[in-house]
Scaffold this motif. Structure first.
Motif, PDB file in Angstrom:
ATOM      1  N   SER A  46      46.319  31.234  39.675  1.00 60.15           N
ATOM      2  CA  SER A  46      46.245  32.109  40.844  1.00 60.15           C
ATOM      3  C   SER A  46      45.229  33.219  40.629  1.00 60.15           C
ATOM      4  N   PRO A  47      43.935  32.935  40.889  1.00 59.74           N
ATOM      5  CA  PRO A  47      42.930  33.995  40.780  1.00 59.74           C
ATOM      6  C   PRO A  47      43.203  35.138  41.761  1.00 59.74           C
ATOM      7  N   PHE A  48      42.849  36.347  41.353  1.00 57.78           N
ATOM      8  CA  PHE A  48      42.924  37.475  42.281  1.00 57.78           C
ATOM      9  C   PHE A  48      41.778  38.438  42.019  1.00 57.78           C
ATOM     10  N   GLY A  49      41.467  39.190  43.065  1.00 57.04           N
ATOM     11  CA  GLY A  49      40.364  40.120  42.963  1.00 57.04           C
ATOM     12  C   GLY A  49      40.589  41.354  43.807  1.00 57.04           C
ATOM     13  N   ILE A  50      39.488  41.947  44.234  1.00 57.11           N
ATOM     14  CA  ILE A  50      39.514  43.241  44.915  1.00 57.11           C
ATOM     15  C   ILE A  50      38.737  43.129  46.226  1.00 57.11           C
ATOM     16  N   ALA A  51      39.284  43.731  47.271  1.00 57.18           N
ATOM     17  CA  ALA A  51      38.606  43.774  48.560  1.00 57.18           C
ATOM     18  C   ALA A  51      38.630  45.192  49.118  1.00 57.18           C
TER      19      ALA A  51
END
Length: 320
Positions: free
Chosen positions: A246-251
């Motif tokens: 489950s990749p996650f990042g920033i928005a």
């Protein structure tokens, strides 16, 4: 006509100059980074390390705010009412891309966010208490078959990746499990160690408890076994053709100036490369997983399409 064109050109030039000046001056005050899970869990610990590194690069504090609940989607929802100036950022867990199919909503995750970059991703697995009579995956399945609906497992929230993966596993095996949602890894670990649930499906936030001898890993969900838990088989090894990470990042909010997005991207990319962040990730068997803004948007689009298939398969679509 010529005069009108000159005025339009001058106006465009002034606007470009203003945007450039805004980006050059950014940031002039602290930045808020809202994360989707409670304090004390792997997301909180690793994102605080990243924020600390980014603060030094940007010259302004990056302040982490915890906003758990709703399957990790509250920070993304919060961006819909935040100014598009780069001073409010949010973690985007994978569950955000399921929202259009499970919830009535007025915004679109693919159109109404400015994707900055992807930073890492969760590795997942299933754990039980070390003194549980369930010693391995075969025991887990056998208990579930013999006791339909009585085997309780906790996750980090309804419609999160751990919850849906367990539902998919149960669907494939024809077993019935009882799901209990929690707000994050810290709460979930307290519940399983305390015996309030029989098992926990989670990211490797369970690593410290396993290393302390309080929990046992039944399986992990990646393509290969995790280095930290070499004795735990993958779902694929157990005969289930499933890989879940489950990749996650920033928005940032929709409409954030591209120059500001680039400034944030560059700072957080550099912050990802600092040894302190890599070491914080390693504590939970996580790795840096960089995607730039365009790659992250493409990932969001592809993931949204894939998640629709999963939601349809499990019959969890939003009410019409």
């Amino acid at each position: 006509m010529q005069r009108r064109q000159l005025i339009q050109l001058a106006t465009a030039s002034l606007a470009a100059t203003a945007l450039g000046a805004q980006a050059q001056a950014f940031p002039s005050k602290p930045i808020k980074l809202v994360i989707a899970f409670p304090a004390g869990g792997p997301t909180d610990i690793t994102m605080r390390s990243l924020a600390e590194n980014a603060s030094k690069i940007l010259g302004q504090a990056v302040i982490v705010e915890n906003k758990p609940g709703a399957g990790g989607t509250l920070p993304a929802q919060g961006l819909q009412s935040a100014p598009a100036d780069g001073y409010t950022l949010a973690q985007i867990p994978l569950g955000v891309f399921r929202m259009p199919y499970t919830t009535k909503m007025t915004w679109d995750p693919l159109k109404d966010l400015s994707y900055v970059l992807n930073v890492t991703g969760y590795a997942f697995g299933l754990v039980v208490r070390s003194d549980s009579p369930i010693k391995n995956w075969n025991d887990f399945v056998a208990y579930a078959r013999a006791n339909p609906g009585k085997l309780t497992f906790g996750s980090t929230g309804t419609l999160t990746s751990p919850h849906l993966t367990m539902e998919l596993v149960a669907n494939k095996l024809g077993i019935e499990l009882s799901h209990i949602p929690y707000k994050g890894s810290a709460d979930l670990m307290q519940a399983v160690v305390g015996g309030h649930v029989m098992a926990a499906a989670d990211s490797t936030g369970f690593a410290p408890q396993v290393e302390a001898g309080k929990l046992r890993v039944l399986n992990t969900w990646g393509d290969q076994r995790l280095a930290k838990f070499p004795d735990a088989p993958t779902l694929k090894e157990l005969g289930l053709d499933l890989v879940q990470n489950s990749p996650f990042g920033i928005a940032a909010p929709k409409g954030t100036p591209p120059e500001v997005v680039k400034r944030l991207h560059d700072a957080f990319k550099k912050a990802m490369e600092e040894p302190s962040y890599v070491q914080a990730l390693a504590r939970y068997d996580m790795l840096p997983n960089y995607m730039d803004s365009a790659q992250y948007l493409k990932f969001a689009q592809d993931t949204s399409a894939r998640e629709k298939v999963l939601i349809d398969k499990l019959g969890l679509n939003k009410p019409q």
